[in-house]
Design a protein around this motif. Structure first.
Motif, PDB file in Angstrom:
ATOM      1  N   VAL A 229       0.859  -1.181   0.000  1.00  0.00           N
ATOM      2  CA  VAL A 229       0.000   0.000   0.000  1.00  0.00           C
ATOM      3  C   VAL A 229       0.898   1.234   0.000  1.00  0.00           C
ATOM      4  O   VAL A 229       1.648   1.456   0.936  1.00  0.00           O
ATOM      5  CB  VAL A 229      -0.896   0.004   1.254  1.00  0.00           C
ATOM      6  CG1 VAL A 229      -1.658   1.313   1.355  1.00  0.00           C
ATOM      7  CG2 VAL A 229      -1.843  -1.172   1.225  1.00  0.00           C
ATOM      8  N   ASP A 230       0.851   1.999  -1.078  1.00  0.00           N
ATOM      9  CA  ASP A 230       1.650   3.228  -1.101  1.00  0.00           C
ATOM     10  C   ASP A 230       0.720   4.437  -0.961  1.00  0.00           C
ATOM     11  O   ASP A 230      -0.490   4.295  -0.841  1.00  0.00           O
ATOM     12  CB  ASP A 230       2.519   3.306  -2.370  1.00  0.00           C
ATOM     13  CG  ASP A 230       1.670   3.421  -3.627  1.00  0.00           C
ATOM     14  OD1 ASP A 230       0.428   3.492  -3.497  1.00  0.00           O
ATOM     15  OD2 ASP A 230       2.244   3.453  -4.713  1.00  0.00           O
TER      16      ASP A 230
ATOM     17  N   LYS B   7      -3.650  -9.730   0.697  1.00  0.00           N
ATOM     18  CA  LYS B   7      -3.322  -9.040   1.939  1.00  0.00           C
ATOM     19  C   LYS B   7      -2.608  -7.737   1.600  1.00  0.00           C
ATOM     20  O   LYS B   7      -1.627  -7.747   0.845  1.00  0.00           O
ATOM     21  CB  LYS B   7      -2.418  -9.938   2.787  1.00  0.00           C
ATOM     22  CG  LYS B   7      -2.133  -9.362   4.155  1.00  0.00           C
ATOM     23  CD  LYS B   7      -1.292 -10.319   4.974  1.00  0.00           C
ATOM     24  CE  LYS B   7      -0.989  -9.704   6.330  1.00  0.00           C
ATOM     25  NZ  LYS B   7      -0.057 -10.507   7.103  1.00  0.00           N
ATOM     26  N   LEU B   8      -3.123  -6.636   2.150  1.00  0.00           N
ATOM     27  CA  LEU B   8      -2.450  -5.355   1.945  1.00  0.00           C
ATOM     28  C   LEU B   8      -1.325  -5.236   2.971  1.00  0.00           C
ATOM     29  O   LEU B   8      -1.521  -5.513   4.147  1.00  0.00           O
ATOM     30  CB  LEU B   8      -3.445  -4.204   2.116  1.00  0.00           C
ATOM     31  CG  LEU B   8      -4.633  -4.196   1.138  1.00  0.00           C
ATOM     32  CD1 LEU B   8      -5.549  -3.014   1.415  1.00  0.00           C
ATOM     33  CD2 LEU B   8      -4.144  -4.151  -0.304  1.00  0.00           C
ATOM     34  N   VAL B   9      -0.143  -4.854   2.502  1.00  0.00           N
ATOM     35  CA  VAL B   9       0.997  -4.759   3.407  1.00  0.00           C
ATOM     36  C   VAL B   9       1.675  -3.399   3.276  1.00  0.00           C
ATOM     37  O   VAL B   9       1.450  -2.668   2.307  1.00  0.00           O
ATOM     38  CB  VAL B   9       2.039  -5.880   3.150  1.00  0.00           C
ATOM     39  CG1 VAL B   9       1.424  -7.249   3.412  1.00  0.00           C
ATOM     40  CG2 VAL B   9       2.583  -5.801   1.734  1.00  0.00           C
ATOM     41  N   GLU B  10       2.501  -3.059   4.256  1.00  0.00           N
ATOM     42  CA  GLU B  10       3.214  -1.795   4.216  1.00  0.00           C
ATOM     43  C   GLU B  10       4.269  -1.817   3.123  1.00  0.00           C
ATOM     44  O   GLU B  10       4.777  -2.873   2.769  1.00  0.00           O
ATOM     45  CB  GLU B  10       3.888  -1.543   5.580  1.00  0.00           C
ATOM     46  CG  GLU B  10       2.883  -1.230   6.664  1.00  0.00           C
ATOM     47  CD  GLU B  10       3.524  -1.175   8.041  1.00  0.00           C
ATOM     48  OE1 GLU B  10       4.743  -0.983   8.140  1.00  0.00           O
ATOM     49  OE2 GLU B  10       2.781  -1.335   9.030  1.00  0.00           O
ATOM     50  N   PRO B  11       4.609  -0.661   2.582  1.00  0.00           N
ATOM     51  CA  PRO B  11       5.599  -0.633   1.504  1.00  0.00           C
ATOM     52  C   PRO B  11       6.969  -1.107   1.963  1.00  0.00           C
ATOM     53  O   PRO B  11       7.308  -0.975   3.131  1.00  0.00           O
ATOM     54  CB  PRO B  11       5.658   0.827   1.076  1.00  0.00           C
ATOM     55  CG  PRO B  11       4.864   1.587   2.054  1.00  0.00           C
ATOM     56  CD  PRO B  11       4.100   0.658   2.917  1.00  0.00           C
ATOM     57  N   ARG B  12       7.701  -1.641   1.011  1.00  0.00           N
ATOM     58  CA  ARG B  12       9.084  -2.069   1.235  1.00  0.00           C
ATOM     59  C   ARG B  12       9.217  -3.140   2.309  1.00  0.00           C
ATOM     60  O   ARG B  12      10.280  -3.397   2.815  1.00  0.00           O
ATOM     61  CB  ARG B  12       9.988  -0.885   1.571  1.00  0.00           C
ATOM     62  CG  ARG B  12      10.178   0.022   0.383  1.00  0.00           C
ATOM     63  CD  ARG B  12      10.933   1.281   0.752  1.00  0.00           C
ATOM     64  NE  ARG B  12      10.691   2.323  -0.227  1.00  0.00           N
ATOM     65  CZ  ARG B  12       9.647   3.119  -0.250  1.00  0.00           C
ATOM     66  NH1 ARG B  12       8.714   2.996   0.683  1.00  0.00           N
ATOM     67  NH2 ARG B  12       9.519   4.026  -1.180  1.00  0.00           N
ATOM     68  N   THR B  13       8.088  -3.743   2.684  1.00  0.00           N
ATOM     69  CA  THR B  13       8.224  -4.873   3.597  1.00  0.00           C
ATOM     70  C   THR B  13       8.516  -6.117   2.772  1.00  0.00           C
ATOM     71  O   THR B  13       8.921  -7.132   3.285  1.00  0.00           O
ATOM     72  CB  THR B  13       6.932  -5.107   4.404  1.00  0.00           C
ATOM     73  OG1 THR B  13       5.849  -5.175   3.494  1.00  0.00           O
ATOM     74  CG2 THR B  13       6.700  -4.006   5.393  1.00  0.00           C
TER      75      THR B  13
END
Lengths: 143, 433
Positions: free
Chosen positions: B376-377, B410-416
């Motif tokens: 998610v950006d 699944k939405l995840v934080e960026p650069r993870t």
């Protein structure tokens, strides 16, 4: 009249909320109001900060996904029926509330609430017309 | 039983002569009927007369999956549409799927090689077979169907899914042969136990499992639990579908029907042939196929080959179980999944960046699970849960419709999502195969 709210995307992962709060604390940014909305596997942290501009670059530098939205802070009489009174006005004037949450601190005997409206400008006009006090940015920093 | 003893046990010298003869016919056929091959031969200065011995095949360039994709839908067909009898479709690397067309003669050929498969696995005319491979655009169900018809089996075309019904049919009809993916065979275990069935007394004695990679330890587990002979089948829709190679009762490699599917094992980087027993990419040239004959087709599957005569009497060479892929394709529940397909979907959804990762897992006794993690950006992030949920749902729907397999988004934080050397690691395969 509008206040900038900072929202941060959080994965449901241990310590993530702590990381955001400690980052802000270390950089001397104060959280005035806060709310967490959650879904199955992610959450959204919404905050009213004393220095939202500083937070923007800081969060980005630390790879958090953040955005800014205009919200409206309203003073509510701290007595039974205080909030109902405001909601009645909004409802009668067909003003939609997306979500709302309260401030950590109080202003004398008034409570402070944050409203996220679908159409903030119309909402502000409606509130002003009905003599409901909207709190500006300066008031919040001064808390 | 050996279905076609004359061919399957042919003297190696005679087999070589037959292959050389068929190669010359194939080259002549594609030169006359296939635009792509004709122009490639013209460019390379090759004419059909130049091809006399098997060694001459090496003069030809490889054919790739991209060639098929670029000729979507019908440009690789070597016959006009009025001679096509059936069309199947499998997933492609990006956008367009791979389309294959069969003439009547190709369907007859498919029936022949699948009859050999059934015989090789241990089926006999008069047996009853439960075909729990999917019927439809996927080649699995119908390929088995044609082979079983040819051999003269009683067919129960259950297709895939509906586990309770599969088990009831097995219990009541008593089929001796079962065909399905190996993971489905394990998936059925829990349900069967819940129904109070005695698994070791199931009617299935012969299992033909494929469409996804599986290991010998998985074979041991299946054989132990169900008390049957578990054999491995290999195929790909570009060749014909199931029916390219099959294990016999000795389970020491898969007999490749090299009178129809001529194998070469190459180093995927240099394109040079490797020695028998060495790992390399399987390259196949089809003989006697009419709809889509393919020359030196790169399967992207890593195997080794063994030319020694098998104890079962067959002289056809044996390929090992699939040891890997040269591309990033993964197989989930029998469906080919290319990470690039996900990328394509994300790019088509406004605002989303193609930052994603696929996590494949197989919990014991469960079907494979595919999770798509999407970063998610700032562009797609919203302070409203419902907007993110709508986006998540949209990505979910579109990926499922493109892949044809169930996924979890699944939405995840960026650069993870771990990047290695600047290039994202797209697939994390946690399955123990």
């Amino acid at each position: 009249m509008k206040i900038r709210q900072v929202s941060v995307f959080l994965e449901n992962r241990k310590g993530r909320l702590y990381e955001v709060c400690s980052l802000l604390g270390e950089n001397n940014i104060s959280i005035r109001a806060l709310n967490v909305a959650e879904s199955d596997d992610f959450g959204i942290l919404r905050m009213v900060l004393d220095k939202p501009e500083d937070a923007e670059g800081l969060l980005r530098e630390h790879n958090f996904t953040a955005n800014f939205t205009d919200i409206v802070a309203v003073e509510v009489e701290d007595r039974p029926g205080g909030l109902a009174e405001i909601l009645r006005v909004l409802s009668e004037n067909d003003v939609n509330v997306e979500y709302m949450y309260g401030f950590v601190e109080k202003n004398e005997d008034k409570a402070l609430l944050v409203f996220r409206f679908e159409k903030p400008d119309e909402a502000i006009a409606c509130l002003a017309e009905n003599k409901i006090r909207i709190v500006g940015r300066q008031d919040i920093i001064g808390l | 039983m050996i279905w076609n003893e004359k061919i399957e046990c042919m003297d190696p010298e005679d087999l070589k002569n037959l292959q050389a003869e068929r190669l010359a016919e194939t080259i002549r056929y594609v030169y006359d009927n296939n635009k792509l091959y004709r122009s490639r031969m013209d460019v390379a200065g090759l004419s059909p007369q130049d091809i006399r011995r098997m060694e001459d095949l090496k003069k030809f360039p490889f054919t790739t999956k991209e060639d098929l994709r670029d000729s979507y839908p019908f440009d690789m067909f070597s016959v006009p549409m009025d001679q096509i009898s059936e069309i199947h479709v499998s997933s492609g690397t990006t956008g367009n799927p791979t389309v294959v067309g069969y003439t009547r003669a190709d369907i007859e050929l498919w029936s022949e090689v699948m009859a050999r498969v059934l015989g090789c696995a241990g089926a006999r005319p008069g047996d009853m077979i439960q075909i729990a491979y999917g019927y439809g655009l996927f080649t699995g169900g119908l390929g088995f169907h044609y082979g079983a018809q040819k051999m003269g089996l009683a067919i129960i075309p259950t297709s895939s899914g509906q586990t309770k019904r599969q088990l009831k049919i097995m219990n009541d009809f008593r089929p001796r042969v079962i065909g399905c993916t190996p993971s489905y065979m394990l998936y059925m275990v829990d349900e069967a136990r819940e129904l109070g069935m005695d698994l070791r007394n199931s009617s299935w004695e012969v299992g033909i499992f494929g469409a996804e990679p599986w290991s010998n330890s998985m074979r041991d587990e299946i054989e132990q639990i169900w008390n049957l002979q578990a054999t491995d089948i290999y195929g790909l829709s570009e060749m014909i579908g199931p029916g390219v190679a099959q294990e016999c009762c000795h389970k020491d490699g898969l007999h490749i029907f090299s009178d129809v599917f001529f194998p070469e094992i190459i180093d995927p980087l240099t394109g040079k042939e490797v020695l028998p027993g060495e790992k390399g990419e399987l390259v196949i040239t089809t003989f006697t196929k009419k709809g889509i004959p393919l020359l030196r087709y790169r399967t992207r599957d890593i195997v080794s080959i063994n030319y020694e005569k098998c104890a079962c009497g067959r002289t056809s060479p044996r390929i090992s179980k699939i040891m890997g892929r040269t591309d990033d394709m993964i197989i989930v529940r029998g469906i080919n999944v290319f990470p690039s397909q996900i990328e394509h979907v994300l790019l088509s959804i406004e605002g989303t960046q193609p930052h994603y990762q696929l996590i494949v897992d197989r919990r014991s006794g469960e079907l494979d699970e595919l999770e798509v993690q999407v970063e998610v950006d700032g562009k797609i992030f919203s302070d409203e849960i419902k907007k993110l949920r709508v986006l998540e749902e949209k990505i979910h729907r579109e990926i499922e419709s493109v892949l044809g397999v169930m996924v979890k988004v699944k939405l995840v934080e960026p650069r993870t999502i771990a990047r290695s050397e600047g290039k994202a690691t797209r697939v994390i395969d946690k399955r123990t195969i």
